[in-house]
Design a protein around this motif. Structure first.
Motif, PDB file in Angstrom:
ATOM      1  N   ILE A  62       1.125  -1.037  -0.286  1.00  0.00           N
ATOM      2  CA  ILE A  62       0.036   0.144  -0.010  1.00  0.00           C
ATOM      3  C   ILE A  62       1.527   1.497   0.198  1.00  0.00           C
ATOM      4  O   ILE A  62       1.830   1.184   1.393  1.00  0.00           O
ATOM      5  CB  ILE A  62      -0.966   0.135   1.405  1.00  0.00           C
ATOM      6  N   ALA A  63       0.529   2.436  -0.785  1.00  0.00           N
ATOM      7  CA  ALA A  63       1.115   3.161  -0.586  1.00  0.00           C
ATOM      8  C   ALA A  63       0.716   4.518  -1.736  1.00  0.00           C
ATOM      9  O   ALA A  63      -0.571   4.747  -2.053  1.00  0.00           O
ATOM     10  CB  ALA A  63       2.874   3.077  -2.248  1.00  0.00           C
ATOM     11  N   ASP A  64       0.725   6.034  -1.298  1.00  0.00           N
ATOM     12  CA  ASP A  64       1.152   6.625  -1.571  1.00  0.00           C
ATOM     13  C   ASP A  64       1.955   7.636  -1.480  1.00  0.00           C
ATOM     14  O   ASP A  64       3.183   6.794  -1.515  1.00  0.00           O
ATOM     15  CB  ASP A  64      -0.481   7.894  -0.471  1.00  0.00           C
ATOM     16  N   ASN A  65       1.690   8.994  -2.087  1.00  0.00           N
ATOM     17  CA  ASN A  65       3.378  10.258  -2.289  1.00  0.00           C
ATOM     18  C   ASN A  65       3.715   9.997  -0.825  1.00  0.00           C
ATOM     19  O   ASN A  65       5.309  11.255  -1.505  1.00  0.00           O
ATOM     20  CB  ASN A  65       2.708  11.171  -3.248  1.00  0.00           C
ATOM     21  N   GLN A  66       3.588  10.351   0.514  1.00  0.00           N
ATOM     22  CA  GLN A  66       4.271  10.894   1.353  1.00  0.00           C
ATOM     23  C   GLN A  66       4.678   9.254   2.138  1.00  0.00           C
ATOM     24  O   GLN A  66       5.573   9.633   2.447  1.00  0.00           O
ATOM     25  CB  GLN A  66       3.507  10.600   2.583  1.00  0.00           C
ATOM     26  N   SER A  67       4.286   7.711   2.754  1.00  0.00           N
ATOM     27  CA  SER A  67       4.647   7.182   3.006  1.00  0.00           C
ATOM     28  C   SER A  67       3.795   5.445   1.411  1.00  0.00           C
ATOM     29  O   SER A  67       3.418   5.068   1.309  1.00  0.00           O
ATOM     30  CB  SER A  67       3.735   6.761   4.392  1.00  0.00           C
ATOM     31  N   ALA A  68       4.614   4.193   2.975  1.00  0.00           N
ATOM     32  CA  ALA A  68       4.093   3.221   2.530  1.00  0.00           C
ATOM     33  C   ALA A  68       4.028   1.922   3.285  1.00  0.00           C
ATOM     34  O   ALA A  68       4.971   2.044   4.094  1.00  0.00           O
ATOM     35  CB  ALA A  68       5.328   2.162   0.691  1.00  0.00           C
ATOM     36  N   SER A  69       3.680   0.844   3.209  1.00  0.00           N
ATOM     37  CA  SER A  69       3.207   0.020   4.164  1.00  0.00           C
ATOM     38  C   SER A  69       3.565  -1.542   2.957  1.00  0.00           C
ATOM     39  O   SER A  69       2.950  -1.514   2.154  1.00  0.00           O
ATOM     40  CB  SER A  69       2.102   0.308   4.729  1.00  0.00           C
ATOM     41  N   GLU A  70       4.352  -2.286   3.608  1.00  0.00           N
ATOM     42  CA  GLU A  70       4.923  -3.487   2.486  1.00  0.00           C
ATOM     43  C   GLU A  70       4.781  -5.096   3.478  1.00  0.00           C
ATOM     44  O   GLU A  70       5.573  -4.849   4.655  1.00  0.00           O
ATOM     45  CB  GLU A  70       5.507  -3.396   1.677  1.00  0.00           C
ATOM     46  N   ARG A  71       3.729  -6.256   3.098  1.00  0.00           N
ATOM     47  CA  ARG A  71       4.287  -7.297   3.858  1.00  0.00           C
ATOM     48  C   ARG A  71       4.694  -7.901   2.741  1.00  0.00           C
ATOM     49  O   ARG A  71       3.836  -8.645   1.258  1.00  0.00           O
ATOM     50  CB  ARG A  71       3.104  -7.422   5.055  1.00  0.00           C
ATOM     51  N   GLY A  72       5.105  -8.926   3.162  1.00  0.00           N
ATOM     52  CA  GLY A  72       6.032 -10.079   2.781  1.00  0.00           C
ATOM     53  C   GLY A  72       6.718 -10.773   3.524  1.00  0.00           C
ATOM     54  O   GLY A  72       6.798 -11.235   4.177  1.00  0.00           O
ATOM     55  N   ILE A  73       7.184 -11.556   2.651  1.00  0.00           N
ATOM     56  CA  ILE A  73       8.781 -12.629   2.911  1.00  0.00           C
ATOM     57  C   ILE A  73       9.606 -12.509   2.018  1.00  0.00           C
ATOM     58  O   ILE A  73       9.130 -11.376   0.829  1.00  0.00           O
ATOM     59  CB  ILE A  73       7.734 -13.994   2.940  1.00  0.00           C
ATOM     60  N   TYR A  74      11.028 -12.828   1.784  1.00  0.00           N
ATOM     61  CA  TYR A  74      12.325 -13.482   1.713  1.00  0.00           C
ATOM     62  C   TYR A  74      12.914 -14.006   1.551  1.00  0.00           C
ATOM     63  O   TYR A  74      12.753 -15.169   2.639  1.00  0.00           O
ATOM     64  CB  TYR A  74      13.048 -12.230   2.028  1.00  0.00           C
ATOM     65  N   LYS A  75      13.607 -14.560   0.523  1.00  0.00           N
ATOM     66  CA  LYS A  75      14.267 -15.958   0.886  1.00  0.00           C
ATOM     67  C   LYS A  75      16.225 -15.493   0.327  1.00  0.00           C
ATOM     68  O   LYS A  75      15.796 -14.967  -0.815  1.00  0.00           O
ATOM     69  CB  LYS A  75      14.134 -16.746  -0.497  1.00  0.00           C
ATOM     70  N   LEU A  76      16.559 -15.860   1.647  1.00  0.00           N
ATOM     71  CA  LEU A  76      18.195 -15.396   0.982  1.00  0.00           C
ATOM     72  C   LEU A  76      18.537 -16.434   1.321  1.00  0.00           C
ATOM     73  O   LEU A  76      18.443 -17.582   2.129  1.00  0.00           O
ATOM     74  CB  LEU A  76      18.471 -14.520   2.886  1.00  0.00           C
ATOM     75  N   THR A  77      19.768 -16.696   0.208  1.00  0.00           N
ATOM     76  CA  THR A  77      20.366 -18.204  -0.516  1.00  0.00           C
ATOM     77  C   THR A  77      21.888 -17.606  -0.111  1.00  0.00           C
ATOM     78  O   THR A  77      22.200 -16.477  -0.829  1.00  0.00           O
ATOM     79  CB  THR A  77      20.455 -18.413  -1.784  1.00  0.00           C
ATOM     80  N   ILE A  78      22.743 -18.208   0.709  1.00  0.00           N
ATOM     81  CA  ILE A  78      24.042 -17.429   0.987  1.00  0.00           C
ATOM     82  C   ILE A  78      24.779 -19.158   0.281  1.00  0.00           C
ATOM     83  O   ILE A  78      24.420 -20.431   1.152  1.00  0.00           O
ATOM     84  CB  ILE A  78      24.385 -17.628   2.075  1.00  0.00           C
ATOM     85  N   ASP A  79      25.469 -19.592  -0.461  1.00  0.00           N
ATOM     86  CA  ASP A  79      27.106 -20.067  -1.033  1.00  0.00           C
ATOM     87  C   ASP A  79      28.361 -20.521  -0.184  1.00  0.00           C
ATOM     88  O   ASP A  79      28.978 -19.133  -0.622  1.00  0.00           O
ATOM     89  CB  ASP A  79      26.671 -20.486  -2.634  1.00  0.00           C
TER      90      ASP A  79
END
Length: 117
Positions: A97-114
């Motif tokens: 969710i975003a407007d021209n002043q602020s944003a909110s984001e929910r999610g997941i990430y995948k980090l792979t370390i070799d």
């Protein structure tokens, strides 16, 4: 006929909102997430620090630790000293969710370390 006209007005009134939101989210992708990804994958602590606000407060729920920006960034500087590590990071957002002043984001990430060869 009146219902069709109301529906058409509704569609026409929300279309600019979706277009504007898409533009703002694309700007966030370009300004934040592409640099975040680049910093993680190149172990660039300076770039990583530059995309964070000086008023950053990082709350770690797992270990119940609160860190300000300097302490938080120092942790990454220490971990990223081993430049032999190859890593990739990717994101999947569940809500943005975003407007021209602020944003909110929910999610997941995948980090792979070799590990180094």
């Amino acid at each position: 006929m009146k219902i069709k006209a109301v529906f058409l007005v509704f569609i026409l009134s929300i279309a600019p909102v979706f277009a504007q939101n898409k533009t703002e989210l694309q700007a966030i992708n370009n300004q934040v997430w592409s640099n975040f990804t680049k910093a993680f994958e190149t172990l660039d602590a300076e770039l990583f620090a530059n995309i964070h606000s000086d008023s950053l407060i990082r709350v770690g729920g797992d270990n119940q630790v609160i860190r300000r920006k300097t302490e938080y960034m120092n942790g990454y500087k220490t971990r990223w000293q081993n430049k032999a590590l190859k890593r990739t990071i990717s994101f999947r957002f569940l809500e943005r969710i975003a407007d021209n002043q602020s944003a909110s984001e929910r999610g997941i990430y995948k980090l792979t370390i070799d590990p180094p060869p």
